[in-house]
Design a protein around this motif. Structure first.
Motif, PDB file in Angstrom:
ATOM      1  N   VAL A 190       0.849  -1.191   0.000  1.00  0.00           N
ATOM      2  CA  VAL A 190       0.000   0.000   0.000  1.00  0.00           C
ATOM      3  C   VAL A 190       0.883   1.238   0.000  1.00  0.00           C
ATOM      4  N   GLY A 191       0.728   2.081  -1.022  1.00  0.00           N
ATOM      5  CA  GLY A 191       1.534   3.293  -1.118  1.00  0.00           C
ATOM      6  C   GLY A 191       0.671   4.519  -1.318  1.00  0.00           C
ATOM      7  N   ALA A 192       0.931   5.566  -0.544  1.00  0.00           N
ATOM      8  CA  ALA A 192       0.104   6.769  -0.610  1.00  0.00           C
ATOM      9  C   ALA A 192       0.254   7.512  -1.933  1.00  0.00           C
ATOM     10  N   GLU A 193       1.438   7.443  -2.543  1.00  0.00           N
ATOM     11  CA  GLU A 193       1.652   8.142  -3.811  1.00  0.00           C
ATOM     12  C   GLU A 193       1.237   7.261  -4.986  1.00  0.00           C
ATOM     13  N   ALA A 194       0.939   7.904  -6.095  1.00  0.00           N
ATOM     14  CA  ALA A 194       0.485   7.169  -7.278  1.00  0.00           C
ATOM     15  C   ALA A 194       1.635   6.482  -8.010  1.00  0.00           C
ATOM     16  N   HIS A 195       2.865   6.806  -7.670  1.00  0.00           N
ATOM     17  CA  HIS A 195       4.032   6.266  -8.365  1.00  0.00           C
ATOM     18  C   HIS A 195       4.369   4.857  -7.883  1.00  0.00           C
TER      19      HIS A 195
END
Length: 394
Positions: free
Chosen positions: A33-38
């Protein structure tokens, strides 16, 4: 073996945790799970090569997109983990969904410390930040940097390389005084001034805004862009709300377990019990790179301790260095080599024991410096300063 591992954090530490799980033979579900779209990426290039244009964009990513598919890692980018329900074994996400877990790797990293009042200025923490700042640098442009820490100084060097006019404002008497001390901080100050940086030291900042900084006494400095680099804050709120032990970061043991044995924490957030330095939290790339392998091993029942020395590096103009260990700037400083030629080693001692060592443009001494620190033996400062004495013979 656990059926599902959720990795919370989309940076280097998160990606390396996913890699470690698969390398250890974990064949259950892995969700990152990553907060940024990258895609997960590394942060050092953001203030170095990527900011100054010498590194390509693809070089910042830990793995390409195909890697995640090939290793059956589910990416949930552009969403944040909002709550860990330890009783239900669920991670609730910002898009309204939940992910079940048996184990969790917390790799939430840090965020840029904001200037009071949150004025409209630039920060340098994310890939988007770096790209936006790069667009504002170059010949005919000026940048004003608040803070002469690593981020501020590396950004200053990148901006100068691109032809910008650069002013740096720092309240301390020398840059990096708490880390390197007065003498080595003065070396850094002279380095930047010699390249044309207008370095305002011992200068308190009263206010900042879009394109201006007001310093003590009321003088107003202006530039095309204002970058604030006054440190970082660990993202520990998720852990605290879940009832995990949190002090200066998330408290973890030697194996990077949190107070919940099903949850480990790695990288910037890990307040780690180190065998030499005690409980420390280090905000540097090496922890994000190396801690996940140990944390994952412990999650899978393979007991390990994280014993690596803290490590960081920087490149500023002709000044390239590596730093190992953990010391205070006011520890005893011993130098061997030529500071004038920027080819030397520096050591910080406490009660005769080397706590940290730095090699500046000397690239064949790293292992010996590390061994000296790890030995924890008392040394003679005069022999330590003598280049004719091998480090191994001290």
């Amino acid at each position: 073996m656990a059926a599902s591992t959720v990795i919370i954090g989309g940076g280097l530490a998160g990606a390396k945790a996913a890699e470690a799980l698969r390398e250890r033979g974990f064949d259950g579900t892995v969700v990152l799970v990553g907060a940024e779209a990258h895609l997960p990426y590394e942060r050092p290039p953001l203030s170095k090569g990527y900011l100054n244009g010498s590194a390509e964009r693809d070089s910042v990513f830990v793995f390409d997109e195909d890697w995640y598919g090939e290793h059956n890692v589910t990416l949930r980018t552009g969403v944040t983990a909002q709550r860990i329900d330890r009783d239900a074994k669920q991670v609730r996400l910002s898009d309204g969904t939940s992910v079940a877990y048996d184990k969790i790797v917390l790799a939430t990293g840090s965020r840029a410390r904001r200037f009071p009042g949150d004025p409209d200025v630039a920060y340098l923490r994310t890939l988007d930040d770096s790209e936006a700042l790069h667009q504002r640098l170059g010949r005919g442009h000026s940048v004003l940097i608040v803070g002469a820490g690593w981020i501020g100084l590396e950004a200053a060097a990148a901006a100068l390389t691109l032809g910008s006019e650069v002013t740096v404002v720092e309240p301390a008497a020398v840059p990096l005084e708490k880390v390197l001390g007065t003498e080595q901080g003065a070396v850094i100050a002279e380095l930047h001034r010699s390249h044309g940086v207008d370095l305002r030291l011992g200068t308190a900042v009263e206010s900042v805004g879009n394109g201006s900084v007001t310093i003590a006494g009321g003088e107003r400095l202006t530039a095309d862009a204002v970058l604030v680099g006054i440190g970082a804050e660990p993202n520990v709120e998720l852990a605290r709300d879940a009832g995990l032990a949190v002090s200066n970061g998330i408290d973890v043991d030697a194996g990077l377990h949190t107070s919940d044995r099903d949850i480990v924490a790695v990288g910037d957030i890990a307040n780690h019990d180190h065998p030499i330095f005690g409980r420390i939290r280090v905000e540097h790339w090496a922890n994000a790179l190396n801690q996940p392998a140990v944390a994952v091993a412990n999650l899978l029942g393979i007991e390990q301790a994280y014993t690596r020395l803290p490590y960081f590096y920087t490149d500023q103009y002709e000044f390239g260095m590596e730093y190992r260990g953990y010391a205070a700037g006011d520890d005893q400083l011993v130098v061997r080599g030529s500071v004038a030629d920027l080819e030397y080693l520096a050591f910080w001692l406490s009660d005769g024991v080397v706590r940290a060592g730095m090699n500046v443009n000397v690239w064949d001494q790293g292992d010996e410096i590390a061994a000296l620190i790890e030995s924890q033996r008392r040394v003679d400062p005069a022999r330590l300063a003598d280049p004719a004495v091998e480090l191994a013979d001290l």
